[in-house]
Design a protein around this motif. Structure first.
Motif, PDB file in Angstrom:
ATOM      1  N   CYS A   1       0.820  -1.223   0.000  1.00 46.24           N
ATOM      2  CA  CYS A   1       0.000   0.000   0.000  1.00 46.24           C
ATOM      3  C   CYS A   1       0.852   1.270   0.000  1.00 46.24           C
TER       4      CYS A   1
ATOM      5  N   CYS B   1      -6.187  -0.513  -1.149  1.00 46.99           N
ATOM      6  CA  CYS B   1      -5.311   0.151  -0.185  1.00 46.99           C
ATOM      7  C   CYS B   1      -5.896   1.475   0.303  1.00 46.99           C
TER       8      CYS B   1
ATOM      9  N   GLU C   1      -8.945   2.147   1.022  1.00 47.02           N
ATOM     10  CA  GLU C   1      -9.847   1.873   2.132  1.00 47.02           C
ATOM     11  C   GLU C   1      -9.074   1.557   3.414  1.00 47.02           C
ATOM     12  N   ILE C   2      -7.975   0.816   3.274  1.00 42.30           N
ATOM     13  CA  ILE C   2      -7.147   0.469   4.432  1.00 42.30           C
ATOM     14  C   ILE C   2      -6.536   1.725   5.041  1.00 42.30           C
TER      15      ILE C   2
ATOM     16  N   THR D   1       0.946  -3.183   6.933  1.00 48.01           N
ATOM     17  CA  THR D   1      -0.508  -3.073   7.017  1.00 48.01           C
ATOM     18  C   THR D   1      -1.103  -4.471   6.837  1.00 48.01           C
TER      19      THR D   1
ATOM     20  N   LYS E   1      -7.619   4.715   4.812  1.00 47.91           N
ATOM     21  CA  LYS E   1      -8.682   5.527   5.385  1.00 47.91           C
ATOM     22  C   LYS E   1      -8.976   5.099   6.823  1.00 47.91           C
ATOM     23  N   GLN E   2      -8.886   3.788   7.075  1.00 44.53           N
ATOM     24  CA  GLN E   2      -9.117   3.277   8.432  1.00 44.53           C
ATOM     25  C   GLN E   2      -8.050   3.793   9.395  1.00 44.53           C
ATOM     26  N   TYR E   3      -6.804   3.859   8.920  1.00 45.67           N
ATOM     27  CA  TYR E   3      -5.735   4.397   9.759  1.00 45.67           C
ATOM     28  C   TYR E   3      -5.982   5.877  10.098  1.00 45.67           C
ATOM     29  N   GLN E   4      -6.447   6.625   9.101  1.00 40.98           N
ATOM     30  CA  GLN E   4      -6.700   8.047   9.323  1.00 40.98           C
ATOM     31  C   GLN E   4      -7.834   8.254  10.322  1.00 40.98           C
ATOM     32  N   GLU E   5      -8.874   7.423  10.227  1.00 43.50           N
ATOM     33  CA  GLU E   5      -9.996   7.528  11.154  1.00 43.50           C
ATOM     34  C   GLU E   5      -9.556   7.204  12.580  1.00 43.50           C
ATOM     35  N   THR E   6      -8.638   6.230  12.696  1.00 40.16           N
ATOM     36  CA  THR E   6      -8.127   5.855  14.016  1.00 40.16           C
ATOM     37  C   THR E   6      -7.333   6.985  14.642  1.00 40.16           C
ATOM     38  N   GLU E   7      -6.538   7.669  13.814  1.00 37.25           N
ATOM     39  CA  GLU E   7      -5.745   8.798  14.307  1.00 37.25           C
ATOM     40  C   GLU E   7      -6.641   9.952  14.721  1.00 37.25           C
TER      41      GLU E   7
END
Length: 212
Positions: free
Chosen positions: A91, A200, A202-203, A97, A205-211
Motif C-alpha cells: 500500500c 489500499c 480503504e485500508i 498493514t 482511510k481506516q488508519y486516518q480515522e483511528t488517528e
C-alpha cells in the motif's frame, strides 16, 4: 645495609616482608624492638592476621570475577539466533498493514562493526523462507560492536525498492546486558511495491480515522 632510626623499623620490616617474603627477618628485628615476649607475640599475631585477611580479600575478588573472565574467554556454548521477517509494503504506507505480504527468497545481511573505528568485524548473509522469515546463527559475542540486520535484495521484481527507514534493524549480540535468551528478534524489514494494490485506499482511510 641501610641505617634507620629505631622508630622507623616497623615500617621498614613490613616492606621487607612484602617484597622479599622473608619471615625470619621480621622475627629478628621485631625481637629487638620488643623486649617483652608477650608484646612481641601480640604484635606478631596482629601482623600475621592482617596478612591473612588481605590474602582472603584478594581471593574473594578473584572468585567473584572468575566466572565473568571465563565467560569472556570461552566461546558461547549456545549461539545467538537472530530472527526477523521481510515484507512487501503493497500500500506504499511506509509501514506494515493488513495488506502487506511477506517475501520468500529475499537476502538479508547481518553486519557487526567496531563501535569506535566502525571497522567491519563480522558479516553473514541469509535468505528468507516461504513465510518471509530468516534465521542467522551467531556463535561469537559482539559486546563492543554495532550489529545490524539489513536488506540486500528482493526476489520480487515488483517489490524491490527499499522502504526508507525500514532497510535495517539494530540487534544486540552480547550476554553482558542481562538478556538471558539466546534469541534476538530484529524489527521487520520492508520493500516498497512499484504500485499500490486495489483496496489500499480503504485500508489507509481506516488508519486516518483511528488517528482522528
Amino acid at each position: 645495609d641501610t641505617q634507620c632510626p629505631l622508630e622507623h623499623f616497623p615500617f621498614t620490616l613490613i616492606t621487607l616482608y612484602n617484597y622479599n617474603h622473608s619471615f625470619k627477618y621480621v622475627i629478628l628485628f621485631q625481637t629487638k624492638l620488643y623486649p617483652s615476649v608477650k608484646v612481641f607475640q601480640r604484635n606478631l599475631l596482629l601482623f600475621v592476621l592482617l596478612q591473612i585477611a588481605m590474602s582472603k580479600a584478594v581471593l574473594v575478588v578473584v572468585l567473584c570475577f572468575l566466572p565473568v573472565l571465563a565467560m569472556a574467554i570461552r566461546p558461547n556454548k549456545n549461539p545467538f539466533v537472530v530472527r526477523g521477517r521481510v515484507y512487501c509494503d503493497t500500500c506504499l504506507a511506509g509501514f506494515e498493514t493488513p495488506a502487506s505480504t511477506y517475501i520468500p527468497g529475499a537476502v538479508v545481511r547481518l553486519e557487526c562493526k567496531d563501535r569506535r573505528t566502525m571497522e567491519l568485524k563480522y558479516t553473514h548473509d541469509a535468505k528468507t523462507d516461504p513465510t518471509g522469515s530468516y534465521k542467522i546463527l551467531v556463535s561469537e559475542d559482539h559486546e563492543d560492536q554495532f550489529c545490524d540486520a539489513m536488506l540486500v535484495s528482493s526476489s520480487q521484481l515488483r517489490c524491490s525498492n527499499v522502504s526508507p527507514g525500514h532497510d535495517r534493524a539494530r540487534v544486540t549480540l552480547t550476554r553482558f546486558n542481562g538478556i538471558a535468551s539466546d534469541e534476538r528478534f530484529a524489527n521487520n524489514l520492508g520493500f516498497l511495491r512499484d504500485a499500490e494494490l486495489p483496496g489500499c485506499a480503504e485500508i489507509m482511510k481506516q488508519y486516518q480515522e483511528t488517528e482522528d
